[in-house]
Design an enzyme around this catalytic site. Sequence first.
Site, PDB file in Angstrom:
ATOM      1  N   GLU A 258     -39.976 -21.024   9.653  1.00  0.00           N
ATOM      2  CA  GLU A 258     -38.791 -21.669   9.078  1.00  0.00           C
ATOM      3  C   GLU A 258     -37.544 -21.199   9.807  1.00  0.00           C
ATOM      4  O   GLU A 258     -37.453 -20.024  10.191  1.00  0.00           O
ATOM      5  CB  GLU A 258     -38.614 -21.351   7.578  1.00  0.00           C
ATOM      6  CG  GLU A 258     -39.609 -22.011   6.664  1.00  0.00           C
ATOM      7  CD  GLU A 258     -39.372 -21.705   5.195  1.00  0.00           C
ATOM      8  OE1 GLU A 258     -38.204 -21.542   4.792  1.00  0.00           O
ATOM      9  OE2 GLU A 258     -40.368 -21.625   4.460  1.00  0.00           O
TER      10      GLU A 258
ATOM     11  N   GLU B  89     -43.026 -15.771   2.261  1.00  0.00           N
ATOM     12  CA  GLU B  89     -41.877 -14.969   1.808  1.00  0.00           C
ATOM     13  C   GLU B  89     -42.165 -14.106   0.590  1.00  0.00           C
ATOM     14  O   GLU B  89     -41.428 -14.135  -0.404  1.00  0.00           O
ATOM     15  CB  GLU B  89     -40.650 -15.860   1.561  1.00  0.00           C
ATOM     16  CG  GLU B  89     -40.103 -16.453   2.832  1.00  0.00           C
ATOM     17  CD  GLU B  89     -38.694 -17.027   2.709  1.00  0.00           C
ATOM     18  OE1 GLU B  89     -38.129 -17.047   1.602  1.00  0.00           O
ATOM     19  OE2 GLU B  89     -38.147 -17.446   3.753  1.00  0.00           O
TER      20      GLU B  89
HETATM   21  C1  BG6 Z   1     -37.124 -20.140   2.264  1.00  0.00           C
HETATM   22  C2  BG6 Z   1     -38.257 -20.793   1.561  1.00  0.00           C
HETATM   23  O1  BG6 Z   1     -36.701 -19.129   1.415  1.00  0.00           O
HETATM   24  O2  BG6 Z   1     -35.977 -20.854   2.549  1.00  0.00           O
HETATM   25  C3  BG6 Z   1     -38.119 -22.286   1.341  1.00  0.00           C
HETATM   26  O3  BG6 Z   1     -39.491 -20.458   2.107  1.00  0.00           O
HETATM   27  C4  BG6 Z   1     -36.663 -22.632   1.099  1.00  0.00           C
HETATM   28  O4  BG6 Z   1     -38.961 -22.612   0.271  1.00  0.00           O
HETATM   29  C5  BG6 Z   1     -35.880 -22.242   2.336  1.00  0.00           C
HETATM   30  O5  BG6 Z   1     -36.436 -23.951   0.729  1.00  0.00           O
HETATM   31  C6  BG6 Z   1     -34.411 -22.594   2.256  1.00  0.00           C
HETATM   32  O6  BG6 Z   1     -33.859 -22.051   1.091  1.00  0.00           O
HETATM   33  P1  BG6 Z   1     -33.032 -22.963   0.087  1.00  0.00           P
HETATM   34  O7  BG6 Z   1     -32.690 -22.088  -1.057  1.00  0.00           O
HETATM   35  O8  BG6 Z   1     -31.814 -23.372   0.859  1.00  0.00           O
HETATM   36  O9  BG6 Z   1     -33.894 -24.114  -0.258  1.00  0.00           O
END
Ligand code: BG6
Length: 469
Positions: A370, A166
């Site tokens: 993700e 990211e």
């Molecule tokens: C992405 C990241 O932005 O989303 C992760 O790569 C992150 O590191 C995930 O944890 C979810 O975001 P958040 O803010 O809900 O933890």
Amino acid sequence: MHHRQLTPFPPGFLWGASTSAYQVEGAWDEDGKGPSVIDARASYPEGTSDYTVASDHYHRFRDDVALFAELGLKAYRFSVSWSRVIPDGDGEVNPEGLQFYVDLVDELRAAGIEPIVTMYHFDLPQALQEKGGWSSRATIDAFERYARVLLDALGQKVTYWLTINEQNMMVMHGAALGILPPGTEDPQREVHQQNHHMLLAQARVMRLVHDVAPQAKVGPAPNVACVYPASPDPADVVAAEDFSAIRNWLYLDVAVRGRYNTLAWAYLTEKGWAPQIEDGDLQVLAAAEPNFIAFNYYASHTVAAPRGDGTDVGGTGDQHIVTGDADVYRPAENPHLKKNAFGWEIDPVGFRTTFRQISDRYGLPLLVTENGLGAYDTLTEDGRVHDDYRIDYLAQHIEQMQQAITDGVDVLGYCPWSAVDLVSTHQGVRKRYGFVYVDRDETDLRSLARYRKDSFTWYQSVIRANGLS
Ligand code: BG6
């Protein structure tokens, strides 16, 4: 299209799950690890945990891998902590730190799980930060050297490599970028110079993978989200295209096509933020040639044309809450979508659209690194978490991924966030994503024991059936 016959998931599809080093490992200063910019942060959001213990995965990784094997994972996507391997970012290698990842990869392989390795996920070594971080071109060399250390140790054992997680969110929202050098006159201009350096670092490392581990595959890993215009008003359509160029294609065009996106470049130039490009930089970018594109998707965005007044910009903004830019776009509500408990929209169909857009632009295989639902989970008396809301979210996204496959998109695998509960990027332990519950809260570490959630049993059956039944 309602009763469309869907193409089955291909054999060997990588059903996986994801984590990142600083969010899951803990042991932030053990066995020679140096501090990262995350460890050195002066404060954390009110009431949330720091990352010192996280989910204690560093000490429990063998048990965790056993759970991943029971879950039936075909792949596990994790990140290496750069400052665990090279404590000051560019000096001596820390053999114990490196060994942790060798052991983890061996454990995964023994369990029949394909390791997918992110080289850098938000945790720049603090020592590099103190020497200018991504403002300094020396960090490009340091990243390449670090990648070489990883490839020497793991290049024969790991097929799938991701460069930087990211990068686009770091640039747009980034505490993870580190603090700008003292006296920086124009922070946005500096951030985009840092972005250019990171893009060069990424390109050099992709080339390096091809040169030293030709059997391995490498790709970038941005967060990509399709952008809808708030209405068919042509001005809204232009705003949506502009925001998509700034948010998505700026990063992926350089990573894949080896050149800057024209809309994004025009935006940077008009703002006075265009980075300085040195001789030879463009050749470096063009030589990278990724094998696939990894991307993270949580939700789409909707934007409208700017009104040019104070209402265009607002909110705190995170990776899924748009802040707006008074000259270019303003955030808009999408009346067709629901939101999760943290204000993020939920848009499974947007997942399909995002697949189609990336595939159309670049024609490379795609790997989802993700996707998932952050929620408040409750451990019940029976030692379970009844997270039917998470099952719904994942099932709807898997269904739309299968629609995309049926549309002809080449999808290598799906690694939802997260394999096991971990500490959110800025909402602490309370915002959980895992298939496995970790018994701790923000400040009380309790037993740190693991519990299978209902989504664990459900995902197990999805993997067994190679898709939704
Ligand atoms: C992405 C990241 O932005 O989303 C992760 O790569 C992150 O590191 C995930 O944890 C979810 O975001 P958040 O803010 O809900 O933890």
